[in-house]
Design a protein around this motif. Structure first.
Motif, short mmCIF file in Angstrom:
data_model
loop_
_atom_site.label_atom_id
_atom_site.label_comp_id
_atom_site.label_asym_id
_atom_site.label_seq_id
_atom_site.Cartn_x
_atom_site.Cartn_y
_atom_site.Cartn_z
N VAL A 93 0.87 -1.18 0.00
CA VAL A 93 0.00 0.00 0.00
C VAL A 93 0.90 1.22 0.00
O VAL A 93 1.78 1.36 0.85
N ALA A 95 -11.02 2.65 -5.38
CA ALA A 95 -9.62 2.29 -5.11
C ALA A 95 -8.69 2.68 -6.25
O ALA A 95 -9.12 2.87 -7.39
N ASP A 96 -7.37 2.81 -5.93
CA ASP A 96 -6.35 3.01 -6.94
C ASP A 96 -5.85 1.68 -7.46
O ASP A 96 -5.52 1.53 -8.63
N GLY A 127 -5.90 -2.82 -6.80
CA GLY A 127 -6.69 -3.89 -6.20
C GLY A 127 -6.02 -5.24 -6.24
O GLY A 127 -5.14 -5.50 -7.07
N GLN A 174 -2.60 6.16 -0.69
CA GLN A 174 -3.35 5.37 -1.67
C GLN A 174 -4.57 4.67 -1.07
O GLN A 174 -4.60 4.41 0.14
N ILE A 175 -5.53 4.38 -1.91
CA ILE A 175 -6.61 3.47 -1.50
C ILE A 175 -6.40 2.16 -2.25
O ILE A 175 -6.40 2.13 -3.48
N VAL A 176 -6.14 1.11 -1.49
CA VAL A 176 -5.91 -0.21 -2.08
C VAL A 176 -7.02 -1.12 -1.59
O VAL A 176 -7.38 -1.09 -0.41
N THR A 177 -7.58 -1.92 -2.48
CA THR A 177 -8.66 -2.81 -2.06
C THR A 177 -8.27 -4.27 -2.23
O THR A 177 -7.49 -4.62 -3.13
N ALA A 205 -6.98 -0.52 -10.20
CA ALA A 205 -8.40 -0.83 -9.97
C ALA A 205 -9.21 -0.81 -11.26
O ALA A 205 -10.05 -1.68 -11.48
N ARG A 231 -9.59 10.38 0.91
CA ARG A 231 -8.41 10.50 0.07
C ARG A 231 -7.76 11.88 0.27
O ARG A 231 -6.53 11.98 0.29
N ALA A 285 -15.94 -1.18 -4.44
CA ALA A 285 -14.57 -1.08 -3.95
C ALA A 285 -13.62 -0.69 -5.08
O ALA A 285 -12.76 0.18 -4.90
#
Ligand SMILES: Nc1ncnc2c1ncn2[C@@H]1O[C@H](COP(=O)(O)OP(=O)(O)O)[C@@H](O)[C@H]1O
Ligand SMILES: [Mg+2]
Lengths: 251, 345
Positions: free
Chosen positions: A36, A214-215, A217, A40-43, A231, A194, A210
């Motif tokens: 991660v 997210a950025d 995945g 960041q947004i990681v799913t 993503a 974010r 999601a």
């Protein structure tokens, strides 16, 4: 953009390499690599029983694990949950784990306990920010957490976690069991986060929503990472569309 | 029985009842936070009283050695853990709290023992010696068992009680002690005389209960203790260490126990094993509250004091029997009501 390219772009806040977790003799995670980046947004998506909760629990230190977990530039073999909290990692668990017989306000205050114990102040500002983000919680600040509706509970769990001002926020199925309207609200809030620069590791069965916020995945299946990628690429991947998005759109 | 005797017995009952209330609250607190049924509570009562009595007689109380021994053990355990973790901060903290601080307290006690200082100083010293044994006990006996079942914790609790009672006999001998009253005053309210010491008991208990209430409802550490009791996993995820909460709960319980002993030492002769019976009566009160409700536990404990007082008038030989028999209908009623709740779920 491939894995290496992304690693270079942003400093990773969390790096997991070769993570293995077992319940007794049964392995729930076999060999998981995951990164991660800061902000960041990681799913991590995957069906029921894929090992998503196990993954977050191991990173948090709730479960013993083999492999390497590096958080905020520090690497420790076996860390206590409380130490991870102090270092800036916060988990909103699947079961929320609210303090049911305590007021909404007290739940939020306790969210800032680690900061308070470390001598940091600014509790009131953090609380004001949370109330601004969740006006509903402000209306119910004296209500007991155990008497809240499902949606309000999800918000309180999220708000309580934000009181810790985490570097990385891990969310375990924040939309689980909620009405569609509330799910949309929760995902709006996650997208809004974010701007605060908080990195988010989001675990979901609701793959479509999601992958939208997210950025990057990962698809987890029976303890292994099946596919990973940006993503938008995952959302367009026909294999994923069939097994994860297809099912969702049918229901 | 005429009104005057009835009032006199009520005064007696309320005085003892106030002590039972304090002990009941401490028991509920320790159980809620750590799931330990704190049987050794009584030893803290006895140690508090007997430590003060030793100072009053110009002797060095044996509890000083207990403090030093316990602290040395904790220091050892902590040092090993800190070394394994390569955590110098933890080592420094252990050296401060379990090395330097007990040494300073022991030094002060040794210096003060022969001087027969003023009563408040003696009380402060007694508390400084006995209260740290709370967290020491938690660290040595209960923290390693944080995940154990209530039954295992209870067995350890009984073992600790027996060990401490034995040490009490060793350090203080079999003869009982009494300490001078905080105040020799006798106040007249209409028909009845109220002793100054009784007023001290009422006043201190009220202040202590109020202080606890403020601590739990206003301070973040107090709320953290409640949070650990309500949801341990949730609390850990907020960075509230179970061991911190447990240590704090034991410290408060030890302080309440020792202070209770100091409060009643001028009224009752305290032997090394008197604390156990006193603690048990607080326990009856706590059971009435289901080891969960503070107000109900307090009410129950006050009732125990009153019943005991009137029972000693009518049937003094049976007063203990009457008090402890009280627990049977309460348990019956409890088990019936709890059953219904479980059915509802
Ligand atoms: N406490 C446990 N004891 C034994 N097996 C468990 C435990 N928790 C989860 N598992 C097993 O580990 C696997 C992964 O579970 P989990 O991480 O909860 O999946 P997910 O969160 O993706 O639904 C499942 O097969 C589950 O049955
Ligand atoms: Mg799960």
């Amino acid at each position: 953009m491939n894995r290496q390219a992304m690693d270079c772009l942003v400093e990773p806040i969390l790096t997991v390499r070769g993570l293995k977790v077992s319940y007794g003799k049964v392995a729930a995670l076999h060999h998981v690599d995951l990164t991660v980046g800061a902000g960041q947004i990681v799913t991590v998506i995957g069906s029921n029983g894929a090992g998503k909760t196990t993954l977050l629990s191991a990173i948090m230190g709730l479960l013993p694990s083999d492999g390497k977990i590096e958080f905020a530039g520090e690497c420790h073999a076996r860390v206590e949950v409380e130490d991870m909290v102090v270092r800036g990692l916060t988990l909103v668990p699947e079961k929320r784990e609210l303090f049911a017989s305590m007021s909404v306000e007290d739940n939020l205050r306790l969210g800032g306990f680690a900061r308070f114990a470390a001598g940091k102040r600014g509790h009131e500002t953090a609380m004001a920010e949370v109330f601004q983000r969740f006006p509903r919680l402000n209306e119910r600040r004296t209500q007991l957490a155990g008497t809240l509706s499902g949606g309000e509970r999800a918000m309180l769990a999220l708000g309580r976690a934000l009181m810790a001002r985490p570097k990385l926020l891990m969310l375990d199925e924040p939309s689980l069991g909620l009405a569609p309207l509330i799910v949309r609200e929760i995902f709006h809030i996650i997208a809004d986060l974010r701007d605060t620069g908080t990195a988010i590791l989001l675990v979901e069965q609701n793959a479509r929503a999601a992958l939208q916020v997210a950025d990057y995945g990962y698809v987890l299946e029976t303890g292994d990472v099946l596919i990973e990628g940006p993503a938008f690429e995952l959302a367009d991947n026909p294999k994923i569309a069939e097994s994860y998005l297809g099912i969702k759109s049918a229901t | 029985m005429d009104l005057q005797i009835a009032l006199l017995l009520a005064q007696d009952g309320l005085t003892n009842g106030a002590i039972y209330v304090l002990l009941a609250l401490a028991l509920v607190l320790v159980f809620a936070v750590t799931r330990v049924i704190f049987i050794p509570q009584g030893e803290f009562v006895a140690f508090g009283a007997l430590t003060l009595a030793a100072f009053d007689n110009g002797k060095l109380p044996g509890t000083v050695w207990l403090l030093l021994g316990g602290a040395a053990l904790v220091l050892l355990v902590e040092a090993v853990a800190a070394r394994r973790e390569r955590n110098n901060q933890r080592l420094a903290r252990a050296l401060l709290f379990y090395g330097l601080l007990p040494a300073v307290v022991a030094g002060a006690a040794w210096w003060a023992a022969a001087l027969k200082l003023a009563l408040p100083v003696q009380i402060a010293l007694s508390l400084a010696i006995v209260v740290p044994m709370g967290p020491i006990l938690y660290r040595l006996a209960f923290q390693p068992l944080a995940e154990a079942s209530v039954l295992v914790l209870l067995i350890v609790s009984v073992a600790v009680h027996l060990a401490l009672a034995g040490l009490g006999l060793f350090f203080f001998g079999a003869e009982g002690s009494r300490t001078p009253a905080f105040s020799e005053a006798m106040l007249k309210f209409g028909e009845i005389n109220v002793s100054g010491q009784s007023l001290w008991v009422y006043g201190s208990s009220a202040v202590l209960i109020l202080a606890l209430y403020v601590f739990f409802s206003r301070s973040l550490y107090g709320k953290a203790l409640v949070a650990t009791a309500v949801n341990r996993t949730g609390a850990r995820l907020m960075g509230i260490r179970t061991s911190m909460a447990g240590g704090l709960a034991f410290t408060l319980a030890a302080a309440i126990g020792a202070f209770s002993g100091i409060l009643i030492a001028p009224i009752t002769t305290i032997f090394y094993d008197t604390g156990f019976i006193i603690g048990l009566k607080g326990f009856v009160g706590a059971i009435v509250g289901g080891l969960a409700s503070y107000p109900v536990a307090a009410g129950g404990a006050l009732l125990v004091g009153l019943i005991e007082s009137y029972a000693s008038f009518w049937a003094s030989a049976f007063k203990e029997v009457i008090v402890f028999t009280l627990i049977i209908p309460v348990l019956l009623w409890r088990s019936l009501t709890t059953h219904h709740i479980e059915e509802d779920e």
